[in-house]
Design a protein around this motif. Sequence first.
Motif, PDB file in Angstrom:
ATOM      1  N   PHE A 159     -12.844   6.632   1.859  1.00  0.00           N
ATOM      2  CA  PHE A 159     -12.234   5.680   2.780  1.00  0.00           C
ATOM      3  C   PHE A 159     -11.487   4.571   2.052  1.00  0.00           C
ATOM      4  CE2 PHE A 159     -15.824   7.535   5.125  1.00  0.00           C
ATOM      5  CZ  PHE A 159     -15.113   8.092   6.181  1.00  0.00           C
ATOM      6  N   ALA A 160     -10.933   4.895   0.895  1.00  0.00           N
ATOM      7  CA  ALA A 160     -10.172   3.892   0.143  1.00  0.00           C
ATOM      8  C   ALA A 160      -8.988   3.383   0.956  1.00  0.00           C
ATOM      9  CB  ALA A 160      -9.691   4.486  -1.179  1.00  0.00           C
ATOM     10  N   ASP A 161      -8.308   4.282   1.686  1.00  0.00           N
ATOM     11  CA  ASP A 161      -7.161   3.868   2.496  1.00  0.00           C
ATOM     12  C   ASP A 161      -7.595   2.947   3.625  1.00  0.00           C
ATOM     13  OD1 ASP A 161      -5.470   5.343   0.926  1.00  0.00           O
ATOM     14  OD2 ASP A 161      -5.363   7.053   2.279  1.00  0.00           O
ATOM     15  N   LEU A 162      -8.734   3.244   4.251  1.00  0.00           N
ATOM     16  CA  LEU A 162      -9.218   2.403   5.338  1.00  0.00           C
ATOM     17  C   LEU A 162      -9.546   1.001   4.823  1.00  0.00           C
ATOM     18  CD1 LEU A 162     -11.645   3.362   8.179  1.00  0.00           C
ATOM     19  CD2 LEU A 162     -12.053   1.295   6.867  1.00  0.00           C
ATOM     20  N   LEU A 163     -10.168   0.932   3.645  1.00  0.00           N
ATOM     21  CA  LEU A 163     -10.560  -0.363   3.096  1.00  0.00           C
ATOM     22  C   LEU A 163      -9.355  -1.179   2.637  1.00  0.00           C
ATOM     23  CD1 LEU A 163     -13.740   0.701   1.087  1.00  0.00           C
ATOM     24  CD2 LEU A 163     -13.613  -0.407   3.324  1.00  0.00           C
ATOM     25  N   ALA A 164      -8.200  -0.533   2.516  1.00  0.00           N
ATOM     26  CA  ALA A 164      -6.969  -1.250   2.182  1.00  0.00           C
ATOM     27  C   ALA A 164      -6.101  -1.486   3.419  1.00  0.00           C
ATOM     28  CB  ALA A 164      -6.169  -0.455   1.136  1.00  0.00           C
ATOM     29  N   SER A 165      -6.597  -1.091   4.590  1.00  0.00           N
ATOM     30  CA  SER A 165      -5.815  -1.167   5.820  1.00  0.00           C
ATOM     31  C   SER A 165      -5.686  -2.609   6.307  1.00  0.00           C
ATOM     32  CB  SER A 165      -6.477  -0.317   6.909  1.00  0.00           C
ATOM     33  OG  SER A 165      -5.884  -0.563   8.170  1.00  0.00           O
ATOM     34  N   LYS A 166      -4.538  -2.914   6.904  1.00  0.00           N
ATOM     35  CA  LYS A 166      -4.315  -4.250   7.465  1.00  0.00           C
ATOM     36  C   LYS A 166      -5.207  -4.518   8.668  1.00  0.00           C
ATOM     37  CE  LYS A 166      -0.553  -2.667  10.491  1.00  0.00           C
ATOM     38  NZ  LYS A 166       0.872  -2.838  10.826  1.00  0.00           N
ATOM     39  N   TYR A 167      -5.740  -3.466   9.280  1.00  0.00           N
ATOM     40  CA  TYR A 167      -6.607  -3.659  10.451  1.00  0.00           C
ATOM     41  C   TYR A 167      -7.987  -4.194  10.086  1.00  0.00           C
ATOM     42  CZ  TYR A 167      -3.104  -0.582  12.565  1.00  0.00           C
ATOM     43  OH  TYR A 167      -1.931  -0.013  12.999  1.00  0.00           O
TER      44      TYR A 167
END
Length: 258
Positions: A159-167
């Motif tokens: 979930f690296a992308d999720l943890l970098a998400s603006k949301y």
Amino acid sequence: MPRSTRPSLPPAALTWLVGDEPVRVIALGCSPGMINRLVGMGHGVVVIDSDHARAAAIAARFAGDERVLTAVGRADELPVQPCIAHVVLLQGRFRSPLTGPPVNQHAAHSQISRSLQSGGWVAGWQVVRDDTVPWVRRLINLMRSVDSSAMSGAVENDFADLLASKYFPRIERRNFRLWVPITRSGMIEMVTSQRGVSRLAERDRRQLVGEASEIFDSAARISELRLPYQMQCWRAHVDHHELTQPISFGDGSLVIPI
């Protein structure tokens, strides 16, 4: 990794992930065992799984339990009302259905954000072996004499992308140490399952197993032999201001501009 050494999430870690007060939790791709633990903690659980058979099995298992609702759905097309849950719990990477396109990561992040109440968060974890214990380092050195990539312990963050998400701009992290007992047969299974071992001549393989057994014996003389792990847990707090169709509340009602 042998089944007997696969670590489970400690109670303290699960409490940290979802909080110690009963709330509504979306369990996205979670196992029946995890759902049972959440219910046992007093949480209401909305189970979402992309596989019809898995969802049906979970629904049958918790039939009649009003605390558990089950639905079939993808992470990028969550079949839930906005702001329905305080926590979204993720167990492993997003599962794509057997048929159809893979999960759209950006859409999944947006869908999870919409499903969360203000002040809520999405949570998950990964398991990493702790290689600081002396006997573990000795075993790693032995295995790398055969295969330089053996027992690397490297774990990709699903979930690296999720943890970098603006949301989800605010991230909390906490590690939990876990020791898992391992037997001599469990260690030998772990050693012989390494890719490089299968390419060894039988004589060299027996020698490697013998040296691994010596490591086990020397370490087990001190105390029960246990494999050390770190449970790397995280909570990503939602920010609804980043949604392209922001969620707002007025006069006690939910408003979603379109």
